[in-house]
Design a protein around this motif. Sequence first.
Motif, PDB file in Angstrom:
ATOM      1  N   GLN A  36       0.805  -1.225   0.000  1.00 33.02           N
ATOM      2  CA  GLN A  36       0.000   0.000   0.000  1.00 33.02           C
ATOM      3  C   GLN A  36       0.839   1.276   0.000  1.00 33.02           C
ATOM      4  OE1 GLN A  36      -3.634  -0.275   2.479  1.00 33.02           O
ATOM      5  NE2 GLN A  36      -2.894  -2.268   3.175  1.00 33.02           N
ATOM      6  N   ASP A  37       1.919   1.267  -0.794  1.00 33.62           N
ATOM      7  CA  ASP A  37       2.726   2.483  -0.935  1.00 33.62           C
ATOM      8  C   ASP A  37       2.635   3.055  -2.346  1.00 33.62           C
ATOM      9  OD1 ASP A  37       4.104   0.617  -2.377  1.00 33.62           O
ATOM     10  OD2 ASP A  37       6.033   0.911  -1.360  1.00 33.62           O
ATOM     11  N   GLN A  38       1.664   2.557  -3.117  1.00 34.52           N
ATOM     12  CA  GLN A  38       1.409   3.025  -4.484  1.00 34.52           C
ATOM     13  C   GLN A  38       2.553   2.704  -5.447  1.00 34.52           C
ATOM     14  OE1 GLN A  38      -1.728   4.191  -4.802  1.00 34.52           O
ATOM     15  NE2 GLN A  38      -1.831   3.862  -2.583  1.00 34.52           N
ATOM     16  N   VAL A  39       3.383   1.734  -5.098  1.00 31.90           N
ATOM     17  CA  VAL A  39       4.495   1.310  -5.963  1.00 31.90           C
ATOM     18  C   VAL A  39       4.313  -0.174  -6.272  1.00 31.90           C
ATOM     19  CG1 VAL A  39       6.991   1.042  -6.154  1.00 31.90           C
ATOM     20  CG2 VAL A  39       6.041   3.030  -4.974  1.00 31.90           C
ATOM     21  N   LYS A  40       4.598  -0.567  -7.502  1.00 34.44           N
ATOM     22  CA  LYS A  40       4.409  -1.952  -7.903  1.00 34.44           C
ATOM     23  C   LYS A  40       5.536  -2.844  -7.380  1.00 34.44           C
ATOM     24  CE  LYS A  40       1.563  -1.390 -12.030  1.00 34.44           C
ATOM     25  NZ  LYS A  40       1.407  -1.716 -13.469  1.00 34.44           N
ATOM     26  N   ASP A  41       5.157  -3.784  -6.548  1.00 35.05           N
ATOM     27  CA  ASP A  41       6.091  -4.765  -6.009  1.00 35.05           C
ATOM     28  C   ASP A  41       6.201  -5.957  -6.971  1.00 35.05           C
ATOM     29  OD1 ASP A  41       6.369  -3.253  -3.518  1.00 35.05           O
ATOM     30  OD2 ASP A  41       4.293  -3.869  -3.161  1.00 35.05           O
ATOM     31  N   LEU A  42       7.042  -6.916  -6.625  1.00 33.71           N
ATOM     32  CA  LEU A  42       7.331  -8.035  -7.525  1.00 33.71           C
ATOM     33  C   LEU A  42       7.163  -9.361  -6.795  1.00 33.71           C
ATOM     34  CD1 LEU A  42       8.530  -9.214 -10.207  1.00 33.71           C
ATOM     35  CD2 LEU A  42      10.792  -8.934  -9.142  1.00 33.71           C
ATOM     36  N   VAL A  43       6.457 -10.289  -7.434  1.00 35.97           N
ATOM     37  CA  VAL A  43       6.309 -11.648  -6.902  1.00 35.97           C
ATOM     38  C   VAL A  43       6.751 -12.626  -7.987  1.00 35.97           C
ATOM     39  CG1 VAL A  43       4.773 -13.351  -5.870  1.00 35.97           C
ATOM     40  CG2 VAL A  43       4.345 -10.905  -5.520  1.00 35.97           C
ATOM     41  N   ILE A  48       8.810 -12.852  -2.763  1.00 34.33           N
ATOM     42  CA  ILE A  48       8.077 -11.590  -2.780  1.00 34.33           C
ATOM     43  C   ILE A  48       9.061 -10.462  -2.466  1.00 34.33           C
ATOM     44  CG2 ILE A  48       6.170 -10.267  -1.811  1.00 34.33           C
ATOM     45  CD1 ILE A  48       4.854 -12.883  -1.021  1.00 34.33           C
ATOM     46  N   TYR A  49       9.102  -9.482  -3.358  1.00 32.76           N
ATOM     47  CA  TYR A  49       9.999  -8.335  -3.202  1.00 32.76           C
ATOM     48  C   TYR A  49       9.196  -7.035  -3.201  1.00 32.76           C
ATOM     49  CZ  TYR A  49      14.283 -11.052  -3.978  1.00 32.76           C
ATOM     50  OH  TYR A  49      15.324 -11.951  -3.865  1.00 32.76           O
ATOM     51  N   PHE A  50       9.486  -6.164  -2.234  1.00 36.03           N
ATOM     52  CA  PHE A  50       8.899  -4.833  -2.217  1.00 36.03           C
ATOM     53  C   PHE A  50       9.788  -3.890  -3.033  1.00 36.03           C
ATOM     54  CE2 PHE A  50       6.862  -5.716   2.165  1.00 36.03           C
ATOM     55  CZ  PHE A  50       5.754  -6.276   1.551  1.00 36.03           C
ATOM     56  N   LYS A  51       9.161  -3.045  -3.816  1.00 34.79           N
ATOM     57  CA  LYS A  51       9.919  -2.077  -4.626  1.00 34.79           C
ATOM     58  C   LYS A  51      10.206  -0.834  -3.790  1.00 34.79           C
ATOM     59  CE  LYS A  51      11.593  -0.482  -8.562  1.00 34.79           C
ATOM     60  NZ  LYS A  51      10.693  -0.087  -9.669  1.00 34.79           N
ATOM     61  N   ASN A  52      11.436  -0.353  -3.850  1.00 36.63           N
ATOM     62  CA  ASN A  52      11.794   0.897  -3.192  1.00 36.63           C
ATOM     63  C   ASN A  52      12.722   1.701  -4.099  1.00 36.63           C
ATOM     64  OD1 ASN A  52      14.452  -0.153  -2.847  1.00 36.63           O
ATOM     65  ND2 ASN A  52      13.822  -1.132  -0.921  1.00 36.63           N
ATOM     66  N   ASN A  64      -4.234  -4.856  -3.339  1.00 36.47           N
ATOM     67  CA  ASN A  64      -3.126  -5.111  -2.402  1.00 36.47           C
ATOM     68  C   ASN A  64      -3.104  -6.550  -1.906  1.00 36.47           C
ATOM     69  OD1 ASN A  64      -4.334  -2.085  -1.267  1.00 36.47           O
ATOM     70  ND2 ASN A  64      -2.372  -2.185  -2.317  1.00 36.47           N
ATOM     71  N   GLN A  65      -3.783  -7.459  -2.590  1.00 36.69           N
ATOM     72  CA  GLN A  65      -3.829  -8.869  -2.201  1.00 36.69           C
ATOM     73  C   GLN A  65      -3.155  -9.737  -3.254  1.00 36.69           C
ATOM     74  OE1 GLN A  65      -8.139  -9.111  -1.858  1.00 36.69           O
ATOM     75  NE2 GLN A  65      -7.991  -9.233   0.364  1.00 36.69           N
ATOM     76  N   LYS A  69      -2.789 -11.223   2.233  1.00 41.44           N
ATOM     77  CA  LYS A  69      -2.577  -9.773   2.307  1.00 41.44           C
ATOM     78  C   LYS A  69      -1.540  -9.466   3.382  1.00 41.44           C
ATOM     79  CE  LYS A  69      -5.013  -5.365   2.322  1.00 41.44           C
ATOM     80  NZ  LYS A  69      -6.344  -4.698   2.339  1.00 41.44           N
ATOM     81  N   TYR A  70      -0.656  -8.533   3.075  1.00 40.02           N
ATOM     82  CA  TYR A  70       0.398  -8.131   4.009  1.00 40.02           C
ATOM     83  C   TYR A  70      -0.168  -7.110   4.989  1.00 40.02           C
ATOM     84  CZ  TYR A  70       4.977  -6.467   5.595  1.00 40.02           C
ATOM     85  OH  TYR A  70       6.065  -6.124   6.345  1.00 40.02           O
ATOM     86  N   ASN A  71       0.003  -7.350   6.284  1.00 39.10           N
ATOM     87  CA  ASN A  71      -0.559  -6.458   7.307  1.00 39.10           C
ATOM     88  C   ASN A  71       0.500  -5.602   7.991  1.00 39.10           C
ATOM     89  OD1 ASN A  71       0.772  -8.232   8.995  1.00 39.10           O
ATOM     90  ND2 ASN A  71      -1.013  -8.735  10.244  1.00 39.10           N
TER      91      ASN A  71
END
Length: 235
Positions: free
Chosen positions: A53-60, A94-98, A133-134, A154-156
């Motif tokens: 939920q940071d408005q950035v596309k993450d990668l799975v 699962i990778y978060f984009k930053n 976001n799921q 979903k990531y909490n």
Amino acid sequence: MKLKIILFFLCCQTAVYAQNFKFPTLSNQGKSITELVPAKWKVLDSVAGDLNQDQVKDLVMILEYQQEIRESRAYGDNTTELITEIQKPRILAIYFKNKNGYQLATQNNNFILRSQEGGSLGDPLRPMGIEKNQLSLSFQGGGEWRWKLKYTFKYNGNNWILEKANNYYYNENSGELTDKQYDFVNRKLLVTTGLGKHSKLPNETITHDFPIKELRTFQSFKKPWTWEISPDEFL
């Protein structure tokens, strides 16, 4: 004779290697998929979308090892019923984009079904999806009786919570079907039964309360078919 000796040693090397197999620790950070995939592994499926939920596309990604190994997999109650199979291991990454690229959020070596766990239909893996976001993970298999499974996590902020699941199974010949939609957050179960296209009668749908003490996560729900929802009923 020389050829037989060579083949013998090749088989021995393969067996030894399989016994010594260990899952790699994935790169903690990288700027591209190429940097993130370890040697001797390949990408089977990937999807991009916002998961934290940071408005950035993450990668799975779902990764698969290049070689079959002897692997013990849990069935039934997740711990006591272990079946040893020879197949190619898979990893859910699962990778978060930053701003620096991709940061590893989760590595799961168990949840993704392997290529030989789908019955006569072959590889059970179906495309992943990200919506609202799921993350959804889907599988399909069986023979005359066929099944479709879908799990929505979903990531909490601390963990990956299993919020919804769908267990749909049907008979390819008779059309008999049961469709179970689980909503773990609201503690509801929607059950649809019928004969599908083989009947002029509409399917019947009933909603049940579904009491659950604690929501499942990747850690507490090891892989498909290992959660005994009720006696002799597995998800």
